[in-house]
Design a protein around this motif. Structure first.
Motif, PDB file in Angstrom:
ATOM      1  N   HIS A  95       0.802  -1.225   0.000  1.00 29.89           N
ATOM      2  CA  HIS A  95       0.000   0.000   0.000  1.00 29.89           C
ATOM      3  C   HIS A  95       0.833   1.273   0.000  1.00 29.89           C
ATOM      4  O   HIS A  95       0.458   2.258  -0.634  1.00 29.89           O
TER       5      HIS A  95
ATOM      6  N   SER B   9      -4.567   6.129   2.351  1.00 36.10           N
ATOM      7  CA  SER B   9      -6.001   5.881   2.239  1.00 36.10           C
ATOM      8  C   SER B   9      -6.284   4.400   1.998  1.00 36.10           C
ATOM      9  O   SER B   9      -7.155   3.802   2.634  1.00 36.10           O
ATOM     10  N   GLU B  10      -5.520   3.793   1.094  1.00 33.94           N
ATOM     11  CA  GLU B  10      -5.713   2.371   0.799  1.00 33.94           C
ATOM     12  C   GLU B  10      -5.370   1.493   2.003  1.00 33.94           C
ATOM     13  O   GLU B  10      -6.040   0.496   2.262  1.00 33.94           O
TER      14      GLU B  10
ATOM     15  N   ASP C 124      -8.224   1.748   4.473  1.00 31.11           N
ATOM     16  CA  ASP C 124      -9.380   0.980   3.963  1.00 31.11           C
ATOM     17  C   ASP C 124      -9.162  -0.516   4.120  1.00 31.11           C
ATOM     18  O   ASP C 124     -10.073  -1.250   4.504  1.00 31.11           O
ATOM     19  N   TYR C 125      -7.950  -0.983   3.818  1.00 24.94           N
ATOM     20  CA  TYR C 125      -7.651  -2.412   3.924  1.00 24.94           C
ATOM     21  C   TYR C 125      -7.657  -2.860   5.389  1.00 24.94           C
ATOM     22  O   TYR C 125      -8.286  -3.850   5.755  1.00 24.94           O
TER      23      TYR C 125
ATOM     24  N   SER D  89     -11.152  -3.032   7.185  1.00 27.45           N
ATOM     25  CA  SER D  89     -12.188  -3.607   6.315  1.00 27.45           C
ATOM     26  C   SER D  89     -12.884  -4.791   6.984  1.00 27.45           C
ATOM     27  O   SER D  89     -12.354  -5.394   7.925  1.00 27.45           O
TER      28      SER D  89
ATOM     29  N   HIS E 115     -16.549   1.590   9.573  1.00 31.56           N
ATOM     30  CA  HIS E 115     -16.832   2.695   8.652  1.00 31.56           C
ATOM     31  C   HIS E 115     -16.516   4.039   9.324  1.00 31.56           C
ATOM     32  O   HIS E 115     -15.855   4.905   8.743  1.00 31.56           O
TER      33      HIS E 115
ATOM     34  N   ARG F 251     -12.680   4.488   9.782  1.00 27.60           N
ATOM     35  CA  ARG F 251     -12.010   4.830   8.518  1.00 27.60           C
ATOM     36  C   ARG F 251     -12.214   6.305   8.191  1.00 27.60           C
ATOM     37  O   ARG F 251     -11.276   7.035   7.877  1.00 27.60           O
TER      38      ARG F 251
ATOM     39  N   LYS G  52      -9.204   9.245   8.283  1.00 22.95           N
ATOM     40  CA  LYS G  52      -8.877   9.981   7.056  1.00 22.95           C
ATOM     41  C   LYS G  52      -9.091  11.477   7.245  1.00 22.95           C
ATOM     42  O   LYS G  52      -8.270  12.292   6.798  1.00 22.95           O
TER      43      LYS G  52
ATOM     44  N   THR H 213     -12.265  11.952   2.046  1.00 17.50           N
ATOM     45  CA  THR H 213     -13.207  10.949   2.547  1.00 17.50           C
ATOM     46  C   THR H 213     -14.413  10.907   1.634  1.00 17.50           C
ATOM     47  O   THR H 213     -14.852  11.947   1.127  1.00 17.50           O
TER      48      THR H 213
END
Length: 196
Positions: free
Chosen positions: A76, A87-88, A91-92, A95, A180, A183, A187, A194
Motif C-alpha cells: 500500500h 487511504s488504501e 481501507d484495507y 475492512s 466505517h 475509517r 482519514k 473521505t
C-alpha cells in the motif's frame, strides 16, 4: 515459499506459517508443539530439528506475522503516492474482510493484549514489529506533509489496532458501522479525502 528453499527450510516455513495462524486464532498460549506439528502435517519429533523449544518457536512466529504486515505496508505505501497509499492502507486494515480473517494479517489486534506475557524474545520481536509499522506510517505521513508525523503515526496505528480489536468483539452490523466510522474519522484527521 521460494523455489530456492531447501526441503528443511520449506518445512520450517510451513511450521512457522501454521504457528502464526494458530497464534492469531488462539493466542501464544493456545499453541502446543504436538498440535502444531499435527496441524502442519508433521511428526512431533521433527520439531526440535527446527526450533530449540516452544519459546523459540513463538519468537520466530512473531517475526513471521510481522513479515505479513511488512508485505501489506509495502503493497500500500511502497509504490503509491502518500495520500493514495495511506487511504488504501486504512481501507484495507479497517475492512470487513480483515475483521473476518482472524488467522491472517496484522498480529497487533489479535495479540497486542497478551504480548506482555510472551517470552522475552517474542516480546522484543513484537516491539520491533510495532516500531517498524509505526516508522512506515511516519514515512508516508512525512511524504504527505502531515504535521508532527511521528506522533501522528503512533496515534494512527493505535487507532487502527484499537478499532479492529473492538470490531472483532462486535456483531456484524455494529462492527461494520464501527469500522466505517473509524475509517472516515482517521482519514479526516490526517487530511485525506473521505467519501461523501
Amino acid at each position: 515459499m521460494s523455489e530456492a528453499m531447501t526441503p528443511k527450510e520449506r518445512t520450517r516455513a510451513r511450521i512457522l506459517d501454521e504457528a502464526a495462524k494458530a497464534m492469531r486464532e488462539k493466542g501464544a498460549d493456545g499453541i502446543g508443539v504436538a498440535a502444531l506439528m499435527k496441524r502442519a502435517g508433521l511428526t512431533h519429533g521433527g520439531f526440535y530439528a527446527h526450533f530449540e523449544n516452544r519459546d523459540d518457536l513463538v519468537a520466530h512466529a512473531v517475526d513471521r506475522m510481522f513479515q505479513d504486515s511488512a508485505f501489506v505496508l509495502q503493497r500500500h505505501l511502497g509504490g503509491n503516492a502518500a495520500a493514495k497509499g495511506l487511504s488504501e492502507l486504512i481501507d484495507y486494515y479497517l475492512s470487513e474482510d480483515t475483521r473476518r480473517r482472524t488467522d491472517g494479517g496484522c498480529p497487533l489486534p489479535s495479540l497486542g493484549g497478551e504480548a506482555c506475557r510472551m517470552p522475552a524474545a517474542a516480546r522484543a520481536r513484537f516491539a520491533d514489529g510495532i516500531t517498524a509499522f509505526r516508522a512506515a506510517l511516519a514515512k508516508a505521513l512525512t511524504a504527505f506533509g502531515a504535521p508532527d508525523p511521528e506522533a501522528l503515526a503512533a496515534s494512527v496505528l493505535a487507532e487502527m489496532v484499537g478499532a479492529m480489536t473492538l470490531a472483532r468483539a462486535l456483531d456484524d452490523d455494529a462492527a461494520k458501522d464501527a469500522l466505517h466510522a473509524s475509517r472516515a474519522q482517521l482519514k479526516r484527521r490526517i487530511g485525506l479525502p473521505t467519501p461523501s
